[in-house]
Scaffold this active site. Structure first.
Site, short mmCIF file in Angstrom:
data_model
loop_
_atom_site.label_atom_id
_atom_site.label_comp_id
_atom_site.label_asym_id
_atom_site.label_seq_id
_atom_site.Cartn_x
_atom_site.Cartn_y
_atom_site.Cartn_z
CB CYS A 132 1.30 4.72 -7.30
SG CYS A 132 1.00 5.61 -5.75
NE ARG B 129 4.88 3.25 -6.90
CZ ARG B 129 4.37 2.12 -7.38
NH1 ARG B 129 4.95 1.55 -8.43
NH2 ARG B 129 3.33 1.56 -6.82
CG ASP C 17 5.53 0.40 -4.45
OD1 ASP C 17 5.93 1.34 -3.73
OD2 ASP C 17 4.40 -0.09 -4.37
#
Ligand code: 4NP
Length: 157
Positions: free
Chosen positions: A11, A17, A127
């Site tokens: 990420c 994440r 996100d």
């Protein structure tokens, strides 16, 4: 080579994440009795958070779902990682572009894709650093990791 499939989840910051995906995929692979088939890691395309622990929102969501959090400190993906991994599994399209930039056009056979490309509904994972919504991120990560474990268990690399 030891025949293991080498996976790095990617990420932007490597604190929300991708460590969530690393922990969830580790949990699912273990539940399937397939942990020995994989090397599982995570990294960020940015070095902004390098050395920092997993975000408390990710820790809290995983803990509430009974998923052990894999011990991790944020690291930045490097150009050499295209040789170290078979699958570079990104959270969103912007990560895929940044990975190709870091790899400088080489990929050495590493497959670069998004986690939800393994599902029937390919899309980005938002996100939570910006949305604050770790529940949606977790649902997407779980969906992607489940589909990915299913697909990879039928692939002989
Ligand atoms: P992640 O979230 O990419 O899911 O780890 C982010 C964490 C930190 C930042 C950006 C995204 N940051 O800009 O510091």
């Amino acid at each position: 080579m030891d025949g293991k499939k080498r996976i790095v989840f990617v990420c932007l910051g490597n604190i929300c994440r991708s460590p969530m995906a690393e922990s969830v995929f580790t949990y699912i692979a273990a539940a399937r009795g397939e942990l020995g088939r994989y090397v599982i890691a995570s990294a960020g395309t940015s070095g902004e958070e390098a050395g920092n622990p997993v975000h408390r929102g990710t820790v809290s969501k995983l803990t509430s779902c009974g998923i052990p959090v894999v011990p991790h400190r944020a690291v930045q993906l490097t150009g050499d990682d295209c040789r170290r991994f078979d699958y570079v599994v990104c959270m969103e399209r912007a990560n895929v572009r940044a990975v190709h930039h870091i790899f400088g056009g080489r990929s050495h056979g590493a497959a670069v894709c998004r986690l939800l490309d393994f599902t029937d509904n390919p899309r980005d994972i938002a996100d939570p650093w910006f949305t604050g919504d770790f529940d949606t991120t977790y649902r997407d990560v779980w969906e992607g990791c489940t589909a990915m474990a299913e697909k990879l268990s039928s692939v002989n690399v």
